[in-house]
Design a protein around this motif. Structure first.
Motif, PDB file in Angstrom:
ATOM      1  N   TRP A  30      -6.147  23.976   2.076  1.00  0.00           N
ATOM      2  CA  TRP A  30      -6.515  23.224   3.077  1.00  0.00           C
ATOM      3  C   TRP A  30      -7.751  23.485   3.905  1.00  0.00           C
ATOM      4  CZ3 TRP A  30      -1.403  24.398   2.487  1.00  0.00           C
ATOM      5  CH2 TRP A  30      -0.661  23.381   1.694  1.00  0.00           C
ATOM      6  N   ARG A  31      -8.668  22.760   3.982  1.00  0.00           N
ATOM      7  CA  ARG A  31      -9.956  22.989   4.826  1.00  0.00           C
ATOM      8  C   ARG A  31     -10.586  21.877   5.679  1.00  0.00           C
ATOM      9  NH1 ARG A  31     -14.037  26.102   0.541  1.00  0.00           N
ATOM     10  NH2 ARG A  31     -14.762  26.789   2.490  1.00  0.00           N
ATOM     11  N   GLY A  32     -11.005  22.209   6.716  1.00  0.00           N
ATOM     12  CA  GLY A  32     -11.473  21.560   7.689  1.00  0.00           C
ATOM     13  C   GLY A  32     -12.479  22.177   8.426  1.00  0.00           C
ATOM     14  N   ALA A  33     -13.274  21.211   9.415  1.00  0.00           N
ATOM     15  CA  ALA A  33     -14.140  21.806  10.079  1.00  0.00           C
ATOM     16  C   ALA A  33     -14.251  20.957  11.596  1.00  0.00           C
ATOM     17  CB  ALA A  33     -15.754  21.976   9.546  1.00  0.00           C
ATOM     18  N   THR A  34     -14.384  21.747  12.809  1.00  0.00           N
ATOM     19  CA  THR A  34     -14.306  21.075  13.980  1.00  0.00           C
ATOM     20  C   THR A  34     -15.061  21.639  15.067  1.00  0.00           C
ATOM     21  OG1 THR A  34     -13.040  19.563  15.636  1.00  0.00           O
ATOM     22  CG2 THR A  34     -12.403  21.569  15.094  1.00  0.00           C
ATOM     23  N   GLU A  35     -15.616  21.349  16.280  1.00  0.00           N
ATOM     24  CA  GLU A  35     -16.057  21.994  17.344  1.00  0.00           C
ATOM     25  C   GLU A  35     -15.020  22.728  17.962  1.00  0.00           C
ATOM     26  OE1 GLU A  35     -19.284  22.379  18.304  1.00  0.00           O
ATOM     27  OE2 GLU A  35     -20.021  21.106  16.848  1.00  0.00           O
ATOM     28  N   TRP A  36     -15.316  23.857  18.150  1.00  0.00           N
ATOM     29  CA  TRP A  36     -14.294  24.738  18.881  1.00  0.00           C
ATOM     30  C   TRP A  36     -15.042  25.882  19.507  1.00  0.00           C
ATOM     31  CZ3 TRP A  36      -9.564  23.484  18.716  1.00  0.00           C
ATOM     32  CH2 TRP A  36      -8.401  24.225  19.116  1.00  0.00           C
TER      33      TRP A  36
ATOM     34  N   ARG B 145      -2.881  16.197   4.463  1.00  0.00           N
ATOM     35  CA  ARG B 145      -2.170  15.524   5.357  1.00  0.00           C
ATOM     36  C   ARG B 145      -1.576  16.621   6.160  1.00  0.00           C
ATOM     37  NH1 ARG B 145       2.279  12.586   1.397  1.00  0.00           N
ATOM     38  NH2 ARG B 145       3.372  12.886   3.553  1.00  0.00           N
ATOM     39  N   LEU B 146      -1.167  16.232   7.452  1.00  0.00           N
ATOM     40  CA  LEU B 146      -1.037  17.254   8.530  1.00  0.00           C
ATOM     41  C   LEU B 146       0.493  17.713   8.232  1.00  0.00           C
ATOM     42  CD1 LEU B 146      -1.839  15.508  11.881  1.00  0.00           C
ATOM     43  CD2 LEU B 146      -2.629  18.054  11.039  1.00  0.00           C
ATOM     44  N   ASP B 147       1.544  16.879   7.747  1.00  0.00           N
ATOM     45  CA  ASP B 147       2.908  17.148   7.517  1.00  0.00           C
ATOM     46  C   ASP B 147       3.099  18.309   6.105  1.00  0.00           C
ATOM     47  OD1 ASP B 147       2.376  15.386   5.561  1.00  0.00           O
ATOM     48  OD2 ASP B 147       4.215  14.530   5.648  1.00  0.00           O
TER      49      ASP B 147
ATOM     50  N   PHE C 229      -7.257  34.173  19.418  1.00  0.00           N
ATOM     51  CA  PHE C 229      -8.628  33.547  19.347  1.00  0.00           C
ATOM     52  C   PHE C 229      -8.409  31.909  18.962  1.00  0.00           C
ATOM     53  CE2 PHE C 229      -8.131  35.416  15.151  1.00  0.00           C
ATOM     54  CZ  PHE C 229      -8.417  34.357  14.391  1.00  0.00           C
ATOM     55  N   ALA C 230      -7.281  31.435  18.493  1.00  0.00           N
ATOM     56  CA  ALA C 230      -7.115  30.248  18.065  1.00  0.00           C
ATOM     57  C   ALA C 230      -5.679  29.894  17.526  1.00  0.00           C
ATOM     58  CB  ALA C 230      -8.065  29.719  16.708  1.00  0.00           C
ATOM     59  N   GLU C 231      -5.086  28.798  18.000  1.00  0.00           N
ATOM     60  CA  GLU C 231      -3.877  28.348  17.479  1.00  0.00           C
ATOM     61  C   GLU C 231      -4.059  27.524  16.392  1.00  0.00           C
ATOM     62  OE1 GLU C 231      -0.478  27.292  16.555  1.00  0.00           O
ATOM     63  OE2 GLU C 231      -1.307  25.445  17.850  1.00  0.00           O
ATOM     64  N   PRO C 232      -3.647  27.889  15.211  1.00  0.00           N
ATOM     65  CA  PRO C 232      -3.929  27.010  13.871  1.00  0.00           C
ATOM     66  C   PRO C 232      -3.649  25.711  14.043  1.00  0.00           C
ATOM     67  CG  PRO C 232      -3.149  29.239  13.405  1.00  0.00           C
ATOM     68  CD  PRO C 232      -2.930  29.029  14.859  1.00  0.00           C
ATOM     69  N   VAL C 233      -2.330  25.245  14.332  1.00  0.00           N
ATOM     70  CA  VAL C 233      -2.129  23.905  14.642  1.00  0.00           C
ATOM     71  C   VAL C 233      -2.721  23.171  15.456  1.00  0.00           C
ATOM     72  CG1 VAL C 233       0.015  22.395  15.269  1.00  0.00           C
ATOM     73  CG2 VAL C 233       0.436  24.569  14.126  1.00  0.00           C
TER      74      VAL C 233
ATOM     75  N   THR D  74     -10.171  14.409   9.849  1.00  0.00           N
ATOM     76  CA  THR D  74     -10.296  14.469   8.630  1.00  0.00           C
ATOM     77  C   THR D  74     -10.132  15.977   7.993  1.00  0.00           C
ATOM     78  OG1 THR D  74     -10.706  12.202   8.556  1.00  0.00           O
ATOM     79  CG2 THR D  74     -11.012  13.564   6.352  1.00  0.00           C
ATOM     80  N   PHE D  75      -9.368  16.286   7.241  1.00  0.00           N
ATOM     81  CA  PHE D  75      -9.504  17.495   6.432  1.00  0.00           C
ATOM     82  C   PHE D  75      -9.219  17.481   5.075  1.00  0.00           C
ATOM     83  CE2 PHE D  75      -5.278  17.511   8.279  1.00  0.00           C
ATOM     84  CZ  PHE D  75      -4.565  17.988   7.109  1.00  0.00           C
ATOM     85  N   TYR D  76      -9.472  18.451   4.108  1.00  0.00           N
ATOM     86  CA  TYR D  76      -9.139  18.220   2.598  1.00  0.00           C
ATOM     87  C   TYR D  76      -8.347  19.318   2.064  1.00  0.00           C
ATOM     88  CZ  TYR D  76     -13.248  15.420   3.640  1.00  0.00           C
ATOM     89  OH  TYR D  76     -14.217  14.507   4.289  1.00  0.00           O
ATOM     90  N   GLU D  77      -7.687  18.889   1.041  1.00  0.00           N
ATOM     91  CA  GLU D  77      -6.908  19.750   0.274  1.00  0.00           C
ATOM     92  C   GLU D  77      -7.495  20.062  -1.161  1.00  0.00           C
ATOM     93  OE1 GLU D  77      -3.856  17.034  -2.362  1.00  0.00           O
ATOM     94  OE2 GLU D  77      -3.109  17.881  -0.454  1.00  0.00           O
ATOM     95  N   TYR D  78      -7.088  20.959  -1.543  1.00  0.00           N
ATOM     96  CA  TYR D  78      -7.772  21.558  -2.965  1.00  0.00           C
ATOM     97  C   TYR D  78      -6.787  22.448  -3.893  1.00  0.00           C
ATOM     98  CZ  TYR D  78     -10.555  23.388  -6.682  1.00  0.00           C
ATOM     99  OH  TYR D  78     -11.522  23.801  -7.824  1.00  0.00           O
ATOM    100  N   PRO D  79      -6.223  22.283  -4.945  1.00  0.00           N
ATOM    101  CA  PRO D  79      -5.230  23.090  -5.443  1.00  0.00           C
ATOM    102  C   PRO D  79      -6.235  24.558  -6.142  1.00  0.00           C
ATOM    103  CG  PRO D  79      -5.396  20.991  -6.626  1.00  0.00           C
ATOM    104  CD  PRO D  79      -6.329  20.980  -5.409  1.00  0.00           C
TER     105      PRO D  79
END
Length: 417
Positions: free
Chosen positions: A186-192, A254-256, A270-274, A282-287
């Motif tokens: 699963w991959r995503g990007a956001t301001e942090w 999907r979050l769940d 440095f970051a709490e993953p959840v 929106t983020f994406y999944e890839y097998p």
């Protein structure tokens, strides 16, 4: 000479630019309705960046991405397993970039439009077949809507059309679908909030679940934050069957499904993953899929490149970089060899075995094997990392992979652009 390129992704556009640089005409045919800046973060290693710099793209890469200064491998509790400088700080003569895949594609696309001209970049042209005719190769393309067919002829056809390559399936019709490892990504990007100096990449966890965190863009108006890429890789199957869904970077995650793999597992500081995942939207999944290495890429005037030739797991951040190395090698051989068939055969000989070794190494974990080893031996942390795995053992895993993939400082600094 005119070369037809099936696929307008990173490999296809890098090939078009590399061919143009040595005076060879290229025509790019992309099956999507337009060349879209999609995806999330990827890394460009110094050996690939050297080739892009030789094409005059370094200023554009600096505007779009981040020069990574340091890489840290950690266990799930945030204890450092291995850390090393990257890019110029490591002694390379070119940087390492972390960048949004869409932004990298945009840099390549804009350069191709300016240098080749818009009449050489064709969207909504899916390859449906090809054949050799005397001293030419003819390729047939079809629009997705309306079914209009177009035929183009050239001196060579390059299949840069991805893991579901039409060119590859024509050359190897009995190969079957990609091979799934049983791991989901699963991959995503956001301001942090920027971590350390905002130029550091972290990979934490082990074979059970990994968490990846790195910056991919720095907005001068927001000095304390970075557009930050995150990824979670975890096992959801045994790898003996097909993935639950088609291998598609555009499938929304999907979050769940992803949160259970990181909640209460990682304590990194440095970051709490959840929180990071929930903040993304929106983020994406890839097998996690690849294909077995092939015994041959080049057949007469036709060859494969990038993910069509050597799809690989993302361990080691090598997929896009190897496609750019393919592009440089192919252009070099087409410029120098007396015939197209000899050029494609020489390209095959140079790149196929090298990339096959990376594909197989990535199946074993690649450089991230260093945290797999530590997790297996000390799943709940340690007091002294050297008692878990010696410095020599850890170095052999990480730097051995760099040598295999061709990006030690000596290899890159000696590489001709």
């Amino acid at each position: 000479m005119k070369v037809l390129i099936a696929g307008g992704g990173i490999g296809g556009l890098a090939t078009a630019l590399s061919l143009h640089a040595v005076g060879i005409e290229a025509q790019v045919f992309e099956q999507a309705g337009d060349i879209r800046e999609i995806g999330v973060g990827i890394n460009m290693l110094p050996h690939a960046v050297k080739n892009l710099a030789a094409l005059g793209l370094l200023p554009a890469l600096d505007r779009a991405g981040v020069r990574i200064r340091e890489l840290i491998y950690m266990n799930r509790l945030g204890q450092a397993v291995w850390r090393e400088p990257r890019g110029l700080e490591a002694g390379y003569d070119t940087p390492q970039f972390s960048i949004h895949r869409g932004n990298l594609l945009g840099v390549l696309h804009q350069a191709a439009l300016e240098r080749l001209g818009p009449t050489h970049i064709h969207a909504d042209r899916g390859l449906v077949g090809f054949d050799e005719r005397a001293d030419r190769v003819a390729a047939r393309f079809e629009r997705r809507n309306g079914g209009e067919r177009i035929e183009a002829a050239g001196d060579a056809l390059i299949g840069a059309d991805g893991i579901h390559s039409t060119v590859r399936s024509s050359l190897y019709p009995d190969e079957g679908p990609p091979v799934w490892s049983g791991m989901m990504l699963w991959r995503g990007a956001t301001e942090w909030a920027a971590y350390r100096d905002g130029r550091t990449m972290m990979i934490a966890g082990g074979s059970s679940a990994k968490f990846v965190f790195y910056p991919i863009h720095a907005d001068p108006a927001k000095p304390d934050t970075r557009l930050t890429n995150w990824a979670v890789m975890a096992r959801t199957g045994d790898g003996t069957g097909p993935p639950p869904r088609r291998e598609d970077w555009n499938r929304v995650g999907r979050l769940d499904e992803v949160v259970p793999f990181v909640r209460d597992r990682f304590r990194l500081g440095f970051a709490e993953p959840v929180s990071l995942i929930e903040a993304t939207g929106t983020f994406y999944e890839y097998p996690n899929c690849d294909r077995d290495p092939l015994p041959r890429w080049s057949f007469g005037r036709v060859t494969l490149l990038g993910d069509a030739a050597h799809p690989m797991y993302p361990n080691g951040s090598n997929g896009a970089s190897q496609a750019i190395l393919d592009a440089h090698s192919l252009a070099s051989h087409l410029r120098c060899c007396p015939s197209v068939a000899e050029a494609l055969a020489a390209y095959d000989a140079e790149r196929r075995l090298a990339t096959a070794a990376i594909v197989l190494s990535n199946r074993r974990g690649g450089p991230e094997g260093v945290i797999d080893v530590v997790e297996a031996r000390a799943p709940d942390g340690y007091d002294d990392i050297d008692e878990v795995a010696s410095y020599a053992e850890r170095k052999a895993i990480v730097r051995g992979y760099a040598s295999l993939a061709g990006y030690t400082t000596n290899q890159v600094n000696a590489q001709a652009p």
